[in-house]
Design a protein around this motif. Structure first.
Motif, mmCIF file in Angstrom:
data_model
loop_
_atom_site.group_PDB
_atom_site.id
_atom_site.type_symbol
_atom_site.label_atom_id
_atom_site.label_comp_id
_atom_site.label_asym_id
_atom_site.label_seq_id
_atom_site.Cartn_x
_atom_site.Cartn_y
_atom_site.Cartn_z
ATOM 1 N N ARG A 95 -27.637 78.905 34.153
ATOM 2 C CA ARG A 95 -26.997 79.501 32.963
ATOM 3 C C ARG A 95 -25.541 79.844 33.249
ATOM 4 O O ARG A 95 -24.647 79.602 32.426
ATOM 5 C CB ARG A 95 -27.750 80.761 32.546
ATOM 6 N N ALA A 96 -25.287 80.409 34.430
ATOM 7 C CA ALA A 96 -23.916 80.760 34.791
ATOM 8 C C ALA A 96 -23.044 79.519 34.875
ATOM 9 O O ALA A 96 -21.868 79.536 34.484
ATOM 10 C CB ALA A 96 -23.909 81.512 36.123
ATOM 11 N N LYS A 97 -23.624 78.421 35.381
ATOM 12 C CA LYS A 97 -22.857 77.178 35.511
ATOM 13 C C LYS A 97 -22.462 76.610 34.154
ATOM 14 O O LYS A 97 -21.380 76.036 34.001
ATOM 15 C CB LYS A 97 -23.677 76.150 36.305
ATOM 16 N N THR A 98 -23.344 76.778 33.165
ATOM 17 C CA THR A 98 -23.075 76.225 31.839
ATOM 18 C C THR A 98 -22.370 77.214 30.915
ATOM 19 O O THR A 98 -21.862 76.820 29.861
ATOM 20 C CB THR A 98 -24.391 75.800 31.161
ATOM 21 N N GLY A 99 -22.388 78.494 31.282
ATOM 22 C CA GLY A 99 -21.828 79.515 30.411
ATOM 23 C C GLY A 99 -22.740 79.890 29.263
ATOM 24 O O GLY A 99 -22.311 80.558 28.319
ATOM 25 N N LEU A 100 -24.020 79.489 29.361
ATOM 26 C CA LEU A 100 -24.998 79.803 28.320
ATOM 27 C C LEU A 100 -25.886 80.933 28.827
ATOM 28 O O LEU A 100 -26.945 80.708 29.399
ATOM 29 C CB LEU A 100 -25.830 78.568 27.980
ATOM 30 N N ALA A 101 -25.463 82.167 28.585
ATOM 31 C CA ALA A 101 -26.071 83.320 29.236
ATOM 32 C C ALA A 101 -27.524 83.538 28.859
ATOM 33 O O ALA A 101 -28.300 84.076 29.654
ATOM 34 C CB ALA A 101 -25.264 84.573 28.914
ATOM 35 N N ALA A 102 -27.933 83.150 27.660
ATOM 36 C CA ALA A 102 -29.306 83.407 27.212
ATOM 37 C C ALA A 102 -30.092 82.127 26.989
ATOM 38 O O ALA A 102 -31.161 82.146 26.377
ATOM 39 C CB ALA A 102 -29.281 84.241 25.933
ATOM 40 N N ALA A 103 -29.601 81.002 27.503
ATOM 41 C CA ALA A 103 -30.215 79.713 27.219
ATOM 42 C C ALA A 103 -31.505 79.510 28.002
ATOM 43 O O ALA A 103 -31.687 80.029 29.098
ATOM 44 C CB ALA A 103 -29.241 78.588 27.550
ATOM 45 N N GLY A 104 -32.404 78.740 27.414
ATOM 46 C CA GLY A 104 -33.589 78.296 28.117
ATOM 47 C C GLY A 104 -33.276 77.052 28.928
ATOM 48 O O GLY A 104 -32.171 76.495 28.865
ATOM 49 N N LEU A 105 -34.263 76.589 29.695
ATOM 50 C CA LEU A 105 -34.038 75.441 30.557
ATOM 51 C C LEU A 105 -33.682 74.187 29.769
ATOM 52 O O LEU A 105 -32.857 73.384 30.211
ATOM 53 C CB LEU A 105 -35.295 75.187 31.405
ATOM 54 N N GLU A 106 -34.262 74.030 28.590
ATOM 55 C CA GLU A 106 -33.965 72.848 27.777
ATOM 56 C C GLU A 106 -32.487 72.786 27.414
ATOM 57 O O GLU A 106 -31.840 71.747 27.577
ATOM 58 C CB GLU A 106 -34.835 72.854 26.529
ATOM 59 N N ASP A 107 -31.938 73.899 26.932
ATOM 60 C CA ASP A 107 -30.527 73.918 26.542
ATOM 61 C C ASP A 107 -29.615 73.751 27.753
ATOM 62 O O ASP A 107 -28.571 73.088 27.677
ATOM 63 C CB ASP A 107 -30.188 75.224 25.831
ATOM 64 N N VAL A 108 -30.016 74.352 28.886
ATOM 65 C CA VAL A 108 -29.232 74.206 30.114
ATOM 66 C C VAL A 108 -29.222 72.745 30.548
ATOM 67 O O VAL A 108 -28.166 72.194 30.910
ATOM 68 C CB VAL A 108 -29.810 75.095 31.215
ATOM 69 N N PHE A 109 -30.392 72.103 30.504
ATOM 70 C CA PHE A 109 -30.478 70.696 30.913
ATOM 71 C C PHE A 109 -29.591 69.824 30.033
ATOM 72 O O PHE A 109 -28.845 68.964 30.527
ATOM 73 C CB PHE A 109 -31.929 70.216 30.848
ATOM 74 N N LEU A 110 -29.660 70.035 28.730
ATOM 75 C CA LEU A 110 -28.845 69.227 27.800
ATOM 76 C C LEU A 110 -27.351 69.453 28.052
ATOM 77 O O LEU A 110 -26.552 68.520 27.965
ATOM 78 C CB LEU A 110 -29.212 69.574 26.369
ATOM 79 N N ALA A 111 -26.987 70.686 28.376
ATOM 80 C CA ALA A 111 -25.575 70.986 28.615
ATOM 81 C C ALA A 111 -25.065 70.301 29.872
ATOM 82 O O ALA A 111 -23.879 69.938 29.956
ATOM 83 C CB ALA A 111 -25.379 72.498 28.714
ATOM 84 N N LEU A 112 -25.910 70.140 30.865
ATOM 85 C CA LEU A 112 -25.484 69.571 32.137
ATOM 86 C C LEU A 112 -25.649 68.052 32.231
ATOM 87 O O LEU A 112 -25.137 67.423 33.142
ATOM 88 C CB LEU A 112 -26.251 70.222 33.287
ATOM 89 N N THR A 113 -26.362 67.482 31.268
ATOM 90 C CA THR A 113 -26.598 66.036 31.320
ATOM 91 C C THR A 113 -26.025 65.311 30.114
ATOM 92 O O THR A 113 -26.128 64.116 30.014
ATOM 93 C CB THR A 113 -28.107 65.751 31.419
#
Length: 249
Positions: free
Chosen positions: A231-249
């Motif tokens: 979450r810190a890497k993507t800046g999405l403080a309250a995101a779930g794993l799905e949103d984090v994955f989409l942000a990084l890929t």
């Protein structure tokens, strides 16, 4: 699996010593680059999720870690383990869809595997109870449902002595309730000191059971860490794993 179990396990994993390091693994099939400079570490007693869609390279990576697939470059380095450690002494790999000894009765397969690894009758009975396999003991392996087939393979993995378990899609074939039961079992196994690396394509399942994550897309690592670190890497403080994955890929 209760929330308290998950939180406790993750706190332990964050301060655990390293078990092994994966350094710049690469694998090509003809013109297809299956793995590209894959690098991450595995910590003692954690549940590490290899996360990505079908075709991301998860199974190829597990086979490379298990020593079943030669790689073009890179290596796996054992750290927190007696040296030298051979793959077969350090890890047990449970592939997806495996159904061995199909003509044998389930109880006979379990008894043979337990005896081969020096397990007692009490160990075997506890394992059968833990995976909920008792109703299927008198069936031949080929007659088992998909769910009971997965329970059998999970039981065989738990009967092995290796400190590291590699599992490909461990929740495939289970309904929601069964998946939760298996997740709780995996957390108990990790709490007992064994380390598990799970290849999972269902992100909701992965987020509930894993301590840390290796995010894979097109054979490359796009992120490694706990959900909070990602979450810190993507800046999405309250995101779930799905949103984090989409942000990084």
């Amino acid at each position: 699996m209760t929330l308290s179990i998950a939180i406790s396990g993750r706190r332990v994993a964050e301060r655990a010593p390293l078990l092994l390091q994966v350094a710049a693994l690469s694998k090509r099939y003809g013109e297809q680059q299956a793995l590209t400079d894959v690098a991450f570490d595995v910590r003692v007693g954690e549940v590490l999720g290899l996360i990505g869609p079908n075709g991301a390279g998860k199974t190829t990576l597990l086979e490379a870690l298990a020593g079943l697939l030669p790689v073009d470059a890179g290596e796996v380095r054992w750290l927190h383990a007696p040296a030298p450690v051979r793959h077969r002494e350090g890890m047990f790999y449970l592939p997806d869809g495996l159904r061995p000894w199909e003509e044998q009765f389930t109880w006979r397969v379990l008894a043979f595997f337990a005896a081969a690894h020096g397990r007692t009758e009490d160990n075997l009975a506890a394992t059968i109870d833990a995976v909920g396999l008792a109703p299927a003991l008198d069936k031949r392996v080929l007659a088992l449902s998909k769910g009971y087939g997965r329970r059998l393979m999970l039981a065989l993995a738990l009967l092995t002595p290796q400190p590291l378990l590699l599992m490909d899609e461990p929740f495939d074939g289970f309904d929601l309730r069964q998946t939760r039961e298996v997740m709780a079992l995996i957390r108990r196994v990790a709490a007992g000191g064994r380390t598990l690396v799970l290849a999972i394509h269902q992100l909701a399942d992965a987020e509930r059971v894993c301590d840390r994550f290796v995010l894979l897309a097109d054979g490359a690592v796009r992120g490694v860490g706990t959900i909070d670190e990602l979450r810190a890497k993507t800046g999405l403080a309250a995101a779930g794993l799905e949103d984090v994955f989409l942000a990084l890929t």
